[in-house]
Structures are given as structure tokens and as C-alpha cells.
Design a protein around this motif. Structure first.
Motif, PDB file in Angstrom:
ATOM      1  N   ALA A 150       2.076  -0.748  -3.379  1.00 26.00           N
ATOM      2  CA  ALA A 150       2.099  -2.137  -2.891  1.00 26.00           C
ATOM      3  C   ALA A 150       1.776  -2.242  -1.403  1.00 26.00           C
ATOM      4  N   VAL A 151       1.491  -1.112  -0.727  1.00 24.17           N
ATOM      5  CA  VAL A 151       1.200  -1.122   0.718  1.00 24.17           C
ATOM      6  C   VAL A 151      -0.188  -1.709   0.963  1.00 24.17           C
ATOM      7  N   ASP A 152      -0.299  -2.473   2.049  1.00 25.97           N
ATOM      8  CA  ASP A 152      -1.582  -3.101   2.396  1.00 25.97           C
ATOM      9  C   ASP A 152      -2.490  -2.080   3.078  1.00 25.97           C
ATOM     10  N   MET A 153      -3.499  -1.571   2.357  1.00 22.68           N
ATOM     11  CA  MET A 153      -4.464  -0.606   2.880  1.00 22.68           C
ATOM     12  C   MET A 153      -5.736  -0.711   2.054  1.00 22.68           C
ATOM     13  N   ARG A 212      -8.469  -0.418  -0.616  1.00 24.41           N
ATOM     14  CA  ARG A 212      -8.243  -0.171  -2.052  1.00 24.41           C
ATOM     15  C   ARG A 212      -9.538   0.254  -2.739  1.00 24.41           C
ATOM     16  N   PRO A 243      -4.460   1.240  -3.779  1.00 26.56           N
ATOM     17  CA  PRO A 243      -4.644   1.889  -2.479  1.00 26.56           C
ATOM     18  C   PRO A 243      -5.334   3.237  -2.626  1.00 26.56           C
TER      19      PRO A 243
END
Length: 550
Positions: free
Chosen positions: A514-517, A519, A524
Motif C-alpha cells: 500500500a506504500v506510494d511508490m 508501480r 509497487p
């Protein structure tokens, strides 16, 4: 059985059930009753031996508790010689009735001023008189014809005191008896105690009549009397009057145009339904409790009913199918699976299997009409005790019920076999959908158990690694001769390390999903790399294990 079986009897008259207070089971009363029993035994010269008629007479003198035991033993030819069973069968007949005035006094004491508004008339001549109660034909004020079952005054207290004495004797005797010689006497007495509590509570019998009628409402040839719940108490049962023919009165049945074999097969098929499908069955189906009227078989006296849980029903079904197919290996597995306690290491499997082979071989070599189901079940139960396999208490009630039913139907099933009838019922009642559902449930239960085991293993591994990292884990190992064992241990440790790495990659990839990076393919990039790495390592690990195995 143990004291916990009495929990269902917690509340009586608004207070917690206490048998010592309810039945006056004090040490003084117990001592007095023991003295009376000893005097009666001296009177009958028990130490000089007992003939069949003398055994019957002493049980009559000892009272209703011992009469009940005699009635049970009269149907158990595998326990007593036939001459004794024949003599004790007289105990199934009527006892001396209570005077009618005493019966009316009991009823007036229970109903009080309502007595005259309940009963229009009562026949002074009893329909039957047993050791615990007697039955009178009566007419209610609304005109309904009923049978009124009245408990003898003081019989509950007398029987409770007798069983309390038996408890004391069994407690002492069980210390000197080996498990492989006979049944645990304390368990037998506890079963007798629970049976006594159920049979002397007529309100429970009334509820049994309602439940039995509901379960068999779609069976056109099976019925039971309707209870009048408004008039039933613990000491009095008011139910529909049924004037039928006893199932053992074959002469009258034939005179009335009945087919004996048809009656026997239908009754046994329904009894299989009671045991295998309902899990609620008549546990005392002796001839006096089964009548025939108007093309229907009518069960009366539902004071003793057996219950089987879904697990027990499935286990007993496997046992019957194994006996019917004469498969000793399947029977052994079914008995072990059905048991409530066993030690796989303590069981002598070759001996157990060989003994079951002998039992089934003797069954197979006997003519169908001559098969003694009682002896067959008795031999199997003795084997389980000898081989340290403890069957649930419910199997005793089922076995006794089948044996009793066999005796009741012996004139109707001259050319049929009970096990074959039950097996045929099982085959006809099998439903593919139900079978798949049951197997799915078993699979889910097994998977749930396996999951818990894996979680436990992971916990232990975590504890082990924690202790290892803190220097609290020490392993002493001595490797002798060849270095091959050390090489194998090293290989195992390498595989374990790779497995832990794979688990770490999977957990880490899931945590950062769920980390914003950036994709790739919707997830991710780092998670994708970790998943691919875990997959690649898993493939390599499986390939290495297969390669080493070859």
C-alpha cells in the motif's frame, strides 16, 4: 460417564438439583440399606449359589432397582446363561399392583382440588403394573380416553438409595478389577443413575413423546401416544390410550392379517433411521413397549431414549458398514476413529486386526437366521477394551437397543439379519450431495487442525530463533564415524534458511503493497521484485529437493 452428566438435571422445583438432599443419601441411610441387602442375601443363602429362579426371587425381594437390573440382564444372553435369562424374563411381566385406593390417593395428592375437574372416571383395574409405576385406563372430563401412568410412592427415593449403595460397592470393587477383564463398574453404575433420573421423571417422558412424534411425522407406519402436557407431572403421565397387539403376540398378528416379516423389516429399518439419521432412538424397545394397531407400529413407554451426536452417528455408520462388508481393516480404523480415547503407540495393531478377523470370520460362517448380534457386538466391545480403545458411552445405549430390538423381533425376522437390514438402509439413504458436504466438512476440519499445527510450529521456531540470538539455546551433538550426517544436517539448515528468506520476502512484499511508490502491473516495484524473488527461490528449493531425492 461421570458426574458431569448430571448437569442437565441442575434445576428441580426452582432450586439447584442436589441428589443427596433430594433422596436423603446420607451415610446413615446408606448403612441401613446395606444392612437390609445383606440380610436378604443371607435369607436366600447367596453364598451357597443361586439357581435361575432363586436369582429372580432375590431381585424381586431387593426392590425396584434390582428388578430393573434383572430386566436388562434377561435380554443379555452374552452375559448370562440362557436358563438365567429365561428366569429373569419373568420380571418383564406385571408386578403386584398398588391398591386402587392408594393410586387415587396419589393422584389426589398431586392434583388437589383439580382432580375431579380432570378425570371423569378411572378404571380400578390397572392395564399394567411394573416395579416403578402402574397404568390405568381413564376418561377425561372432555371425553378423551387416556392412559394414566402413576409412579409408586417412594420408589424414586428407594431406587436412588440402592444406586447410591451400588456406587459405593463399585468404587471399592473397581480397585481390584483389571480393565481387560470386565467393564468399568463405576461407569455402569453412573449410566444406571442417569437412566434412573430420566425414567422416573414423567415430564421428560412426555417431552420425549412429543419429540419422537415430530421426528417420525412423515412415517405412515410409525407412531406413539399423544401426551396431555397440561396434566403431566414428574410423578404422573397422562397420554392417549392405545389398545394394540404386542409385537411378540405373533398368533394374534397373523389372525389379524399382518405379515410378520414385513413388520420386522419395517420396524428395523425405522430403528436404523432413529439411530443413524435422527440421533434420537428408543433405548429400551422390549416387546412390551412395541404395539401394532391399525397398520401402525406404536412405541410406548419412551422413558429411556438414546441420543447420538452427528460425530457418533457417522462413526457408528462406519462400524456397521465395515461389519456388513466383513472388512476387518476398515472396522479397526472405524473403531479407532470412533473412540474417545486411545493411544496409537499402546494399541497392538496386529493382534487387534487378527482378533477382528476371527470375530468377522465366525459371523460370516454362521447362517443368517442364527447370527447372535448381541454376541457379535459384545465381542467387539471386549476387544476394544483389551486393546486400550475407549468407545463413547453412547455406543453402549445403541448396542443395548439393537440387542433388545433383536430379541423383540426374533419371531418376525426369522430369515433376515439386523446388520444387513441396517446396511441396506444406509445404502438407500446415501445422498451424493450430502456425502460431498460431509467429506468437505471433514476436509475443512483437517485443514483447520493442520493450520493450527503450522501456527504452533511457527511460534516454536520464533522462540527457538529468539533464544538462539540471545545465546540461550544450547545443542549438544556428537557425530560418530562418517561425516555424512553432518553434511545432511548442513543441507537441512540451508533449506531452512532459504525458507525463512522466502517467508520474509512474502511478508515484506505484503506490508509495503500500500506504500506510494512507482508501480508495475498495478503493484509497487519493490513488492513485485520481492514476490518474484520469493517465487524463484521456491522453485529452486523444490527442484533441489526433488533432485536430491532422485
Amino acid at each position: 460417564m461421570n458426574e458431569n452428566t448430571l448437569l442437565k438435571h441442575f434445576f428441580e422445583n426452582g432450586t439447584e438439583f442436589d441428589p443427596d438432599k433430594q433422596f436423603d443419601l446420607s451415610h446413615k441411610v446408606r448403612t441401613r440399606r446395606i444392612r437390609e441387602i445383606v440380610l436378604l442375601m443371607r435369607k436366600h443363602h447367596v453364598m451357597d449359589g443361586l439357581s435361575p429362579t432363586e436369582l429372580r426371587d432375590i431381585l424381586v425381594d431387593l426392590g425396584p432397582s434390582f428388578i430393573k437390573i434383572g430386566q436388562m440382564l434377561s435380554l443379555r444372553s452374552e452375559i448370562l446363561p440362557q436358563a438365567y435369562c429365561d428366569a429373569l424374563s419373568d420380571l418383564q411381566m406385571d408386578c403386584d399392583p398398588m391398591p386402587f385406593d392408594e393410586t387415587v390417593a396419589v393422584l389426589r395428592g398431586i392434583y388437589g382440588d383439580k382432580f375431579d375437574s380432570v378425570f371423569k372416571e378411572i378404571d380400578p383395574k390397572p392395564l399394567g403394573s411394573a416395579s416403578m409405576a402402574q397404568v390405568h385406563r381413564a376418561v377425561l372430563t372432555n371425553g378423551d380416553e387416556v392412559a394414566v401412568k402413576v409412579q409408586r410412592p417412594g420408589v424414586r427415593t428407594t431406587m436412588a438409595q440402592d444406586i447410591d449403595v451400588m456406587r459405593s460397592v463399585a468404587k471399592q470393587a473397581s480397585r481390584f478389577m483389571k480393565d481387560n477383564q470386565m467393564l468399568n463398574l463405576r461407569d455402569v453404575v453412573e449410566e444406571l443413575w442417569v437412566t434412573f433420573l430420566e425414567e422416573t421423571d414423567f415430564l421428560k417422558e412426555a417431552r420425549n413423546l412429543e419429540e419422537f412424534a415430530l421426528l417420525n411425522k412423515d412415517v405412515v407406519y410409525i407412531s406413539c401416544p399423544k401426551p396431555y402436557m397440561d396434566y403431566c407431572t414428574e410423578e404422573v403421565l397422562v397420554m392417549e390410550y392405545v389398545d394394540g397387539i404386542s409385537i411378540r403376540d405373533t398368533k394374534r398378528l397373523l389372525e389379524n392379517g399382518y405379515d410378520l416379516e414385513e413388520i420386522g423389516v419395517k420396524v428395523m429399518d425405522n430403528y436404523a433411521t432413529q439411530i443413524m439419521e435422527h440421533g434420537f432412538f428408543h433405548a429400551d424397545p422390549h416387546p412390551g413397549n412395541i404395539l401394532v394397531k391399525g397398520g401402525k407400529v406404536i412405541y410406548i413407554d419412551l422413558g429411556i431414549m438414546g441420543r447420538l451426536s452427528p460425530r457418533d452417528r457417522g462413526g457408528f455408520r462406519r462400524i456397521v458398514e465395515a461389519v456388513g462388508s466383513k472388512n476387518s481393516a476398515e472396522l479397526k480404523d472405524a473403531l479407532i476413529a470412533f473412540s474417545v480415547a486411545h493411544d496409537m503407540n499402546a494399541i497392538d495393531h496386529p493382534r487387534f486386526l487378527a482378533e477382528l478377523d476371527n470375530v468377522l470370520e465366525s459371523y460370516a460362517s454362521t447362517d443368517v437366521a442364527d447370527i447372535d448380534i448381541g454376541a457379535l457386538l459384545g465381542d467387539i466391545m471386549v476387544l476394544t477394551r483389551q486393546c486400550k480403545v475407549t468407545l463413547p458411552a453412547s455406543v453402549t445405549a445403541v448396542s443395548r437397543g439393537i440387542i433388545t430390538m433383536e430379541g423383540s423381533l426374533q419371531d418376525c425376522l426369522a430369515n433376515a439379519n439386523i446388520v444387513d437390514i441396517i446396511n441396506g438402509h444406509l445404502q438407500r439413504s446415501k445422498n451424493i450431495k450430502t456425502e460431498i458436504e460431509n467429506q468437505t466438512k471433514d476436509l475443512l476440519i483437517s485443514l483447520n487442525s493442520a493450520t493450527h499445527s503450522l501456527i504452533k510450529a511457527a511460534e516454536y521456531s520464533g522462540d527457538t530463533l529468539h533464544m538462539l540470538s540471545r545465546g540461550q539455546l544450547k545443542v549438544n551433538m556428537e557425530m560418530l564415524s562418517s561425516p555424512e550426517p553432518l553434511y545432511k544436517v548442513g543441507r537441512i539448515m540451508n533449506r531452512l534458511a532459504i525458507s525463512l528468506v522466502i517467508a520474509g520476502l512474502l511478508v515484506s512484499g505484503s506490508l509495503i503493497i500500500a506504500v506510494d511508490m512507482p508501480r508495475l502491473f498495478g503493484m509497487p516495484v519493490l513488492s513485485l521484485v520481492e514476490y518474484v524473488s520469493a517465487f524463484a527461490l521456491s522453485i529452486w528449493l523444490v527442484w533441489d529437493m526433488l533432485r536430491r531425492t532422485r
